[in-house]
Design an enzyme around this catalytic site. Structure first.
Site, PDB file in Angstrom:
ATOM      1  N   HIS A 100      45.070  47.808  46.055  1.00  0.00           N
ATOM      2  CA  HIS A 100      43.851  47.262  45.482  1.00  0.00           C
ATOM      3  C   HIS A 100      43.064  46.395  46.452  1.00  0.00           C
ATOM      4  O   HIS A 100      41.857  46.528  46.585  1.00  0.00           O
ATOM      5  CB  HIS A 100      44.162  46.476  44.214  1.00  0.00           C
ATOM      6  CG  HIS A 100      42.934  45.905  43.580  1.00  0.00           C
ATOM      7  ND1 HIS A 100      42.020  46.703  42.936  1.00  0.00           N
ATOM      8  CD2 HIS A 100      42.432  44.655  43.537  1.00  0.00           C
ATOM      9  CE1 HIS A 100      41.015  45.957  42.508  1.00  0.00           C
ATOM     10  NE2 HIS A 100      41.237  44.708  42.865  1.00  0.00           N
TER      11      HIS A 100
ATOM     12  N   ASN B  67      44.048  42.884  40.864  1.00  0.00           N
ATOM     13  CA  ASN B  67      44.210  41.458  40.564  1.00  0.00           C
ATOM     14  C   ASN B  67      43.814  41.118  39.129  1.00  0.00           C
ATOM     15  O   ASN B  67      44.221  40.091  38.604  1.00  0.00           O
ATOM     16  CB  ASN B  67      43.406  40.614  41.558  1.00  0.00           C
ATOM     17  CG  ASN B  67      41.940  40.938  41.545  1.00  0.00           C
ATOM     18  OD1 ASN B  67      41.560  42.110  41.655  1.00  0.00           O
ATOM     19  ND2 ASN B  67      41.103  39.946  41.390  1.00  0.00           N
ATOM     20  N   HIS B  68      43.055  42.002  38.461  1.00  0.00           N
ATOM     21  CA  HIS B  68      42.697  41.719  37.073  1.00  0.00           C
ATOM     22  C   HIS B  68      43.770  42.179  36.086  1.00  0.00           C
ATOM     23  O   HIS B  68      43.655  41.917  34.896  1.00  0.00           O
ATOM     24  CB  HIS B  68      41.351  42.352  36.727  1.00  0.00           C
ATOM     25  CG  HIS B  68      40.201  41.516  37.202  1.00  0.00           C
ATOM     26  ND1 HIS B  68      39.520  40.649  36.384  1.00  0.00           N
ATOM     27  CD2 HIS B  68      39.655  41.385  38.424  1.00  0.00           C
ATOM     28  CE1 HIS B  68      38.581  40.035  37.086  1.00  0.00           C
ATOM     29  NE2 HIS B  68      38.640  40.466  38.332  1.00  0.00           N
TER      30      HIS B  68
ATOM     31  N   HIS C 277      36.458  48.015  35.597  1.00  0.00           N
ATOM     32  CA  HIS C 277      36.053  46.809  34.875  1.00  0.00           C
ATOM     33  C   HIS C 277      35.450  47.089  33.505  1.00  0.00           C
ATOM     34  O   HIS C 277      34.329  46.649  33.199  1.00  0.00           O
ATOM     35  CB  HIS C 277      35.081  45.986  35.717  1.00  0.00           C
ATOM     36  CG  HIS C 277      35.779  45.191  36.778  1.00  0.00           C
ATOM     37  ND1 HIS C 277      36.757  44.285  36.494  1.00  0.00           N
ATOM     38  CD2 HIS C 277      35.659  45.193  38.123  1.00  0.00           C
ATOM     39  CE1 HIS C 277      37.199  43.745  37.610  1.00  0.00           C
ATOM     40  NE2 HIS C 277      36.562  44.285  38.624  1.00  0.00           N
TER      41      HIS C 277
ATOM     42  N   ASP D 105      38.254  43.609  32.042  1.00  0.00           N
ATOM     43  CA  ASP D 105      37.398  42.430  32.285  1.00  0.00           C
ATOM     44  C   ASP D 105      35.960  42.834  32.639  1.00  0.00           C
ATOM     45  O   ASP D 105      35.732  43.887  33.213  1.00  0.00           O
ATOM     46  CB  ASP D 105      37.943  41.548  33.413  1.00  0.00           C
ATOM     47  CG  ASP D 105      39.151  40.736  32.977  1.00  0.00           C
ATOM     48  OD1 ASP D 105      39.347  40.615  31.755  1.00  0.00           O
ATOM     49  OD2 ASP D 105      39.885  40.237  33.843  1.00  0.00           O
ATOM     50  N   ARG D 106      35.055  41.929  32.291  1.00  0.00           N
ATOM     51  CA  ARG D 106      33.632  42.026  32.654  1.00  0.00           C
ATOM     52  C   ARG D 106      32.826  43.031  31.837  1.00  0.00           C
ATOM     53  O   ARG D 106      31.813  42.688  31.282  1.00  0.00           O
ATOM     54  CB  ARG D 106      33.453  42.344  34.131  1.00  0.00           C
ATOM     55  CG  ARG D 106      34.140  41.349  35.023  1.00  0.00           C
ATOM     56  CD  ARG D 106      33.170  40.717  35.981  1.00  0.00           C
ATOM     57  NE  ARG D 106      33.779  39.545  36.590  1.00  0.00           N
ATOM     58  CZ  ARG D 106      34.702  39.590  37.540  1.00  0.00           C
ATOM     59  NH1 ARG D 106      35.099  40.756  38.002  1.00  0.00           N
ATOM     60  NH2 ARG D 106      35.209  38.493  38.012  1.00  0.00           N
TER      61      ARG D 106
ATOM     62  N   ASP E  15      37.426  50.011  41.343  1.00  0.00           N
ATOM     63  CA  ASP E  15      37.296  49.137  40.163  1.00  0.00           C
ATOM     64  C   ASP E  15      36.463  49.802  39.064  1.00  0.00           C
ATOM     65  O   ASP E  15      35.436  50.416  39.349  1.00  0.00           O
ATOM     66  CB  ASP E  15      36.589  47.830  40.554  1.00  0.00           C
ATOM     67  CG  ASP E  15      37.423  46.982  41.501  1.00  0.00           C
ATOM     68  OD1 ASP E  15      38.282  47.546  42.192  1.00  0.00           O
ATOM     69  OD2 ASP E  15      37.204  45.755  41.527  1.00  0.00           O
TER      70      ASP E  15
ATOM     71  N   ARG F 157      37.930  29.456  50.806  1.00  0.00           N
ATOM     72  CA  ARG F 157      38.196  28.905  49.474  1.00  0.00           C
ATOM     73  C   ARG F 157      39.512  28.146  49.427  1.00  0.00           C
ATOM     74  O   ARG F 157      39.804  27.465  48.467  1.00  0.00           O
ATOM     75  CB  ARG F 157      38.249  30.022  48.448  1.00  0.00           C
ATOM     76  CG  ARG F 157      36.956  30.755  48.325  1.00  0.00           C
ATOM     77  CD  ARG F 157      37.046  31.857  47.305  1.00  0.00           C
ATOM     78  NE  ARG F 157      35.789  32.562  47.315  1.00  0.00           N
ATOM     79  CZ  ARG F 157      35.592  33.703  47.957  1.00  0.00           C
ATOM     80  NH1 ARG F 157      36.581  34.267  48.602  1.00  0.00           N
ATOM     81  NH2 ARG F 157      34.422  34.290  47.928  1.00  0.00           N
TER      82      ARG F 157
ATOM     83  N   ASP G 234      42.012  47.090  38.527  1.00  0.00           N
ATOM     84  CA  ASP G 234      40.856  46.431  37.915  1.00  0.00           C
ATOM     85  C   ASP G 234      40.207  47.322  36.848  1.00  0.00           C
ATOM     86  O   ASP G 234      39.037  47.688  36.935  1.00  0.00           O
ATOM     87  CB  ASP G 234      39.832  45.991  38.973  1.00  0.00           C
ATOM     88  CG  ASP G 234      40.255  44.689  39.650  1.00  0.00           C
ATOM     89  OD1 ASP G 234      41.424  44.298  39.478  1.00  0.00           O
ATOM     90  OD2 ASP G 234      39.428  44.069  40.334  1.00  0.00           O
TER      91      ASP G 234
ATOM     92  N   HIS H  85      38.277  46.555  45.189  1.00  0.00           N
ATOM     93  CA  HIS H  85      38.226  45.092  45.131  1.00  0.00           C
ATOM     94  C   HIS H  85      36.889  44.460  45.494  1.00  0.00           C
ATOM     95  O   HIS H  85      36.601  43.364  45.048  1.00  0.00           O
ATOM     96  CB  HIS H  85      39.328  44.508  46.018  1.00  0.00           C
ATOM     97  CG  HIS H  85      39.615  43.052  45.786  1.00  0.00           C
ATOM     98  ND1 HIS H  85      39.837  42.547  44.531  1.00  0.00           N
ATOM     99  CD2 HIS H  85      39.727  41.999  46.637  1.00  0.00           C
ATOM    100  CE1 HIS H  85      40.067  41.241  44.624  1.00  0.00           C
ATOM    101  NE2 HIS H  85      39.998  40.883  45.880  1.00  0.00           N
TER     102      HIS H  85
END
Lengths: 379, 374
Positions: free
Chosen positions: A173, A122-123, A64, A93-94, A62, A221, A90, A248
């Protein structure tokens, strides 16, 4: 509009120059991004869902949007085209520089298609990027227009989902899926779509290994899987694999090994979100000749022979951004807000307040630079 | 020294006249021999300066040997009460002062002291794998992704020994055993999984995947995956009594007093596998007459719910009164999203949903406890 299917090398080099030789990096105009994405789509169309790659290669986890830390990777691991790279997704983002990061990777992919390999995380999805910063960054940097976000997220649908290295190592990933036992099942999928909530494609980018279990477990979750040792053993056995490499999950040391190196996590965003103080790493795979080496199949890092985790720390720019504290604690994430509440602390003549200045090494021992005199009248 | 250099200069000048033996650079582009000598002298001065004093003398006077410095007994160090046990350098006899060693507790110096009160804040990186392994026996559920387990805010009264502190691990001890929420697409996900499972059972011959490992899928120990703590701080020697009608004196806090000390830190954070955010953080500001600490838990499950749990500590340095206010707030995601779309005219309304301050002002309070030590 007719768009040619290739971009002249000198144009790509110009893009690289814009991104690499300026500080801060210059973002590419929307038309250019559109053009890059269009050309790359035609290229990705011919790439299978699982790429077949060869060692030597460096595997990156990642990023990011931590653009300067990506440059740090090229610094320590060799820059393209001298080093082969596999990026595990990834990219956005962030961090503060999602656009610069993804632009650089796209230009590099076009410039050195055989050297740079990108897979989907996943991003790399529309829904996730609206919630975790990439969309907002595009609006801020492109004067309120979301065009660039549209071009890039459309391109994300074309990214391949995994790779094999020398036919022995599988890289993706996230992890494994209960609906998939053979790599051919992934190869046969239609991947050119938004990542769904369930199915093989979702599991490949979402699931996590768990050393305490044997089989698959449902995430508490309510969606997503954890996979255990029996699962990975069977998967490797059925597909003639020796190892699985994935990203990840954040880890303080920059990497994690599971089941004696059968599964590895690579994490490549140091000081994640400008606050975690973690290390990062790149996995360098030099060869995969396990037969010729002696019986000792593991080294200090718990990886297979011919593999090495090159661990690194945050770039200087990352530190600077941490000190500037644009959103260091995720609490006051609005930079405008920060300015209005930022009061000068200089005039206060309280003796006890001089700790920072007296204790010259305090910030060093606190592991990360402190924010510069930020105070806030919160209630 | 000056004699030496003169000699060298002469030597070099002589060399200048014999170009056949020494390749002397062209006069315009090369380096002047005089400059080289000057550079040599500079280097000499520099390297000499680095040597200890007695050795330096030794060199400049070019005496062959100087007697080795005497043993420990001759050494005296100002402000040193007992005999000095530090080793001496073999060459020059200088005392080697070892680098300072850390002691426990790691940081015993308060960040700020004011009247009777001492405030400590510590900020460290996330826990590493060794520290996490050590926690395995304490927690039987997967911990949040980022735990700043060494971060701490501590407030102590030196006189009365009253103490309150906030840390991540105590907060994680206080979680409920289960959680009523599931991610927004839970139903959809479960349905598709069940249909898949039945499909697989019907096609037992065509058992082509890893689903045989999903037999015991649902037997997984439930836990509060939102990490919502029921935590109001860890108390020592501090007794708080509930006082209806008491308020934190806002007027004192809204005065533009100088802030003597400010710090903020995160205690733990989890991104709920990109289904939102769960973040537990503290902020403290100390003014000349009072202090305010805000310990906030902020939860957003995308398309499900918002939840805030705030603990505020107010201390009046004049009266030594400590007030603790605990508030729980909650609202469904859709309701707040509607409010937020009405509120700002922008194509990125979700920006507000990431701002815990805006959220806290726009969702109702469902529980409030106010206590004091007086």
């Amino acid at each position: 509009m007719t768009v040619p299917f290739s971009i002249p090398i000198k144009d790509l080099d110009y893009c690289l120059e814009q991104l690499l030789n300026h500080k801060p990096p210059r973002i590419l105009p929307p038309d250019t991004i559109q053009h890059l994405c269009h050309t790359l789509k035609t290229q990705f169309l011919s790439i299978p869902n699982i790429m077949s790659l060869q060692s030597p290669i460096s595997v990156v986890g990642d990023i990011h949007g931590q653009y300067h830390d990506l440059l740090e990777i090229f610094q320590i691991g060799g820059s393209p085209p001298d080093t082969n790279y596999l990026f595990l997704g990834d990219y956005v983002d962030r961090g503060y520089y999602s656009i610069e990061t993804i632009s650089l990777l796209l230009v590099l992919k076009l410039r050195y298609p055989e050297r740079i390999n990108l897979i989907r995380g996943n991003h790399e999805s529309r829904t996730i990027t609206t919630n975790y910063g990439f969309y907002t960054e595009v609006l801020n940097k492109y004067h309120g227009s979301a065009d660039v976000w549209n071009y890039i997220t459309d391109l994300f649908d074309y990214l391949p989902l995994g790779a094999t290295i020398d036919g022995k190592i599988f890289a993706c990933h996230g992890g494994l899926s209960p609906s998939c036992q053979q790599l051919d099942q992934i190869r046969a999928m239609d991947r050119f779509k938004e990542i769904p909530h369930d199915g093989i494609m979702a599991d490949l980018v979402w699931s996590d290994p768990d050393v305490e279990i044997l089989d698959f477990k449902l995430s508490p979750r309510g969606a997503g899987y954890l996979f255990g040792s029996d699962v990975i053993n069977k998967f490797c056995n059925d597909n003639n694999l020796v190892q699985m490499i994935r990203a990840h999950q954040l880890c303080n040391e920059g990497f994690t090994t599971y089941w004696k190196g059968k599964c590895l996590t690579v994490w490549s965003a140091p000081n994640y979100c400008y606050r975690c103080g973690n290390k990062a790493s790149v996995l360098e795979i030099i060869h995969s000749n396990y037969e010729t080496t002696n019986n000792k199949l593991q080294n200090d890092q718990g990886v297979l022979p011919g593999q090495f985790f090159n661990v690194f720390e945050a770039s200087q720019e990352n530190d600077e951004d941490t000190i500037k504290g644009k959103s260091v604690n995720g609490i006051n994430s609005d930079p405008d807000d920060f300015d209005s509440t930022n009061l000068s602390n200089n005039n206060i003549n309280n003796k006890d307040n001089y700790n920072d200045e007296n204790d010259f090494f305090a910030s060093y021992f606190q592991e990360r630079p402190r924010r510069q005199q930020h105070v806030e009248y919160f209630l | 020294m000056s004699n030496n250099s003169n000699n060298n200069e002469n030597d070099n000048n002589n060399n200048n006249q014999k170009p056949a033996l020494f390749a002397i650079p062209q006069s315009k582009r090369g380096i002047n021999a005089v400059q080289i000598n000057q550079a040599r002298e500079m280097v000499k001065i520099h390297t000499q300066a680095r040597l200890p004093i007695n050795k330096r003398d030794q060199q400049s006077q070019s005496q062959p040997q100087v007697p080795k410095p005497a043993g420990f007994n001759n050494v005296s160090i100002p402000n040193h009460e007992s005999k000095c046990n530090n080793p001496q350098c073999d060459h020059c006899g200088q005392i080697i002062i070892p680098s300072p060693r850390s002691s426990f507790p790691i940081q015993d110096k308060p960040s700020i002291c004011i009247n009777d009160w001492e405030i400590y804040t510590i900020k460290k990186p996330i826990l590493n794998s060794v520290e996490l392994d050590n926690l395995e026996s304490r927690f039987d559920f997967p911990l949040p992704e980022m735990i700043f387990g060494n971060n701490l805010v501590r407030i102590i009264n030196k006189e009365s020994k009253e103490e309150i502190h906030f840390n991540a691990l105590d907060a994680l001890d206080s979680l409920d055993s289960e959680c009523e929420f599931k991610v927004s697409y839970h139903e959809e996900w479960l349905k598709s999984r069940k249909s898949q499972k039945s499909k697989i059972k019907s096609e037992t011959l065509n058992k082509k995947d890893l689903s045989e490992f999903t037999e015991n899928l649902d037997i997984v120990k439930p836990f509060d995956w939102t990490y919502s703590p029921n935590y109001k701080g860890t108390l020592t020697n501090l007794v708080l009594r509930e006082k209806q009608g008491l308020e934190i004196p806002i007027s004192k806090l809204t005065q533009p007093d100088p802030i003597l000390f400010f710090d903020e830190s995160i205690l733990f954070e989890d991104e709920l596998a990109d289904n939102g955010i769960s973040i537990f953080s503290t902020k403290i500001r100390v003014m000349p007459t009072c202090l305010l600490l805000l310990n906030r838990f902020f939860l957003r499950i995308d398309n499900v719910i918002f939840r805030i749990r705030d603990t505020r500590i107010f201390i009046d340095f004049g009266t030594n009164e400590l007030i603790r206010e605990y508030k729980e707030q909650e609202l469904e995601y859709d309701k707040l999203l509607k409010k937020c779309i009405n509120c700002i005219n922008s194509n990125d309304p979700k920006k507000l949903l990431r701002d815990s301050n805006w959220v806290s002002q726009n969702i109702p309070v469902i529980k409030r406890i106010i206590e004091s030590n007086k």
